[in-house]
Design a protein around this motif. Sequence first.
Motif, mmCIF file in Angstrom:
data_model
loop_
_atom_site.group_PDB
_atom_site.id
_atom_site.type_symbol
_atom_site.label_atom_id
_atom_site.label_comp_id
_atom_site.label_asym_id
_atom_site.label_seq_id
_atom_site.Cartn_x
_atom_site.Cartn_y
_atom_site.Cartn_z
ATOM 1 N N CYS A 1 0.866 -1.272 -0.047
ATOM 2 C CA CYS A 1 -0.139 0.097 0.166
ATOM 3 C C CYS A 1 1.102 1.070 -0.071
ATOM 4 N N PHE A 2 2.239 0.994 0.087
ATOM 5 C CA PHE A 2 3.165 2.094 0.113
ATOM 6 C C PHE A 2 3.156 2.982 -1.494
ATOM 7 N N ARG A 3 3.097 4.166 -1.572
ATOM 8 C CA ARG A 3 3.737 5.091 -2.739
ATOM 9 C C ARG A 3 4.115 6.155 -2.460
ATOM 10 N N GLY A 4 5.452 6.200 -2.948
ATOM 11 C CA GLY A 4 6.276 7.564 -2.607
ATOM 12 C C GLY A 4 7.491 7.528 -3.118
ATOM 13 N N SER A 5 8.344 8.670 -2.876
ATOM 14 C CA SER A 5 9.602 8.732 -2.994
ATOM 15 C C SER A 5 10.609 7.956 -2.813
ATOM 16 N N ILE A 6 11.852 7.759 -3.140
ATOM 17 C CA ILE A 6 12.909 7.002 -2.525
ATOM 18 C C ILE A 6 13.237 7.418 -1.036
ATOM 19 N N GLU A 7 13.071 8.623 -0.766
ATOM 20 C CA GLU A 7 13.458 9.205 0.680
ATOM 21 C C GLU A 7 12.244 8.790 1.466
ATOM 22 N N GLU A 8 11.045 8.879 0.903
ATOM 23 C CA GLU A 8 9.994 8.369 1.878
ATOM 24 C C GLU A 8 9.991 6.863 2.169
ATOM 25 N N PHE A 9 10.340 6.392 1.049
ATOM 26 C CA PHE A 9 10.522 4.560 1.240
ATOM 27 C C PHE A 9 11.620 4.295 2.299
ATOM 28 N N ASP A 10 12.597 5.050 2.192
ATOM 29 C CA ASP A 10 13.721 4.718 3.176
ATOM 30 C C ASP A 10 13.296 5.004 4.581
ATOM 31 N N ARG A 11 12.540 6.168 4.868
ATOM 32 C CA ARG A 11 12.017 6.404 6.060
ATOM 33 C C ARG A 11 10.929 5.276 6.676
ATOM 34 N N GLN A 12 10.160 5.140 5.608
ATOM 35 C CA GLN A 12 8.816 4.086 6.066
ATOM 36 C C GLN A 12 9.705 2.778 6.525
ATOM 37 N N VAL A 13 10.578 2.079 5.503
ATOM 38 C CA VAL A 13 11.092 0.888 5.899
ATOM 39 C C VAL A 13 11.935 0.820 7.585
ATOM 40 N N LYS A 14 12.761 2.117 7.547
ATOM 41 C CA LYS A 14 13.284 2.039 8.838
ATOM 42 C C LYS A 14 12.362 2.446 10.072
ATOM 43 N N LYS A 15 11.188 3.081 9.833
ATOM 44 C CA LYS A 15 10.120 2.999 10.733
ATOM 45 C C LYS A 15 9.414 1.755 11.143
ATOM 46 N N THR A 16 9.056 0.869 10.063
ATOM 47 C CA THR A 16 8.409 -0.206 9.959
ATOM 48 C C THR A 16 9.337 -1.592 10.566
ATOM 49 N N HIS A 17 10.443 -1.569 9.917
ATOM 50 C CA HIS A 17 11.228 -2.876 10.080
ATOM 51 C C HIS A 17 12.850 -2.579 10.680
ATOM 52 N N GLN A 18 12.592 -1.569 11.627
ATOM 53 C CA GLN A 18 14.120 -1.178 12.258
ATOM 54 C C GLN A 18 14.466 -2.561 13.109
ATOM 55 N N GLY A 19 15.830 -2.780 12.419
ATOM 56 C CA GLY A 19 16.780 -3.688 13.006
ATOM 57 C C GLY A 19 16.355 -5.079 12.597
ATOM 58 N N ASN A 20 15.424 -5.369 11.731
ATOM 59 C CA ASN A 20 15.345 -6.794 11.539
ATOM 60 C C ASN A 20 15.896 -7.066 9.833
ATOM 61 N N LYS A 21 15.671 -8.438 9.467
ATOM 62 C CA LYS A 21 16.029 -8.717 8.241
ATOM 63 C C LYS A 21 15.365 -8.118 7.266
ATOM 64 N N PHE A 22 14.316 -7.486 7.266
ATOM 65 C CA PHE A 22 13.468 -6.964 6.335
ATOM 66 C C PHE A 22 13.717 -5.592 5.909
ATOM 67 N N GLU A 23 14.352 -4.898 6.913
ATOM 68 C CA GLU A 23 15.003 -3.707 6.808
ATOM 69 C C GLU A 23 16.154 -3.745 5.855
ATOM 70 N N ARG A 24 17.072 -4.617 6.223
ATOM 71 C CA ARG A 24 17.996 -5.019 5.268
ATOM 72 C C ARG A 24 17.700 -5.158 3.863
ATOM 73 N N GLN A 25 16.684 -6.149 3.737
ATOM 74 C CA GLN A 25 16.337 -6.475 2.250
ATOM 75 C C GLN A 25 15.878 -5.135 1.657
ATOM 76 N N TYR A 26 14.901 -4.414 2.131
ATOM 77 C CA TYR A 26 14.347 -3.249 1.721
ATOM 78 C C TYR A 26 15.596 -2.108 1.372
ATOM 79 N N MET A 27 16.303 -1.979 2.446
ATOM 80 C CA MET A 27 17.532 -1.002 2.189
ATOM 81 C C MET A 27 18.379 -1.266 0.952
#
Length: 105
Positions: A66-92
């Motif tokens: 359901c996310f749609r936005g800029s690369i900067e917004e994507f980075d922020r959302q990933v860090k907020k949602t998946h901070q410290g887990n393997k999904f954060e590493r995948q998305y980053m």
Amino acid sequence: MYGDARVSGDAQVYGNAQVYGDAEVCGDARVSNNNEHCGFDCFGSVNRHTHAYKTQSGKVEITCGCFRGSIEEFDRQVKKTHQGNKFERQYMAIAEVIKIKFGLK
């Protein structure tokens, strides 16, 4: 266009561009060839499709679930949602590839 791909809103797909799989091109996307978009399948906590494309204004936009936005917004959302887990590493890692592909890095 084939599979479950969708094009909606003011998005434009033309020329030799191919949109397929679970790709979604929307908003003010402008895709005229396959160098203006890319996709990644089966990543994240629910194996989502992440799609990046250039907009009509030349910016890069990302859709993922359901996310749609800029690369900067994507980075922020990933860090907020998946901070410290393997999904954060995948998305980053995906974000890094997108930045390289579109000359943002």
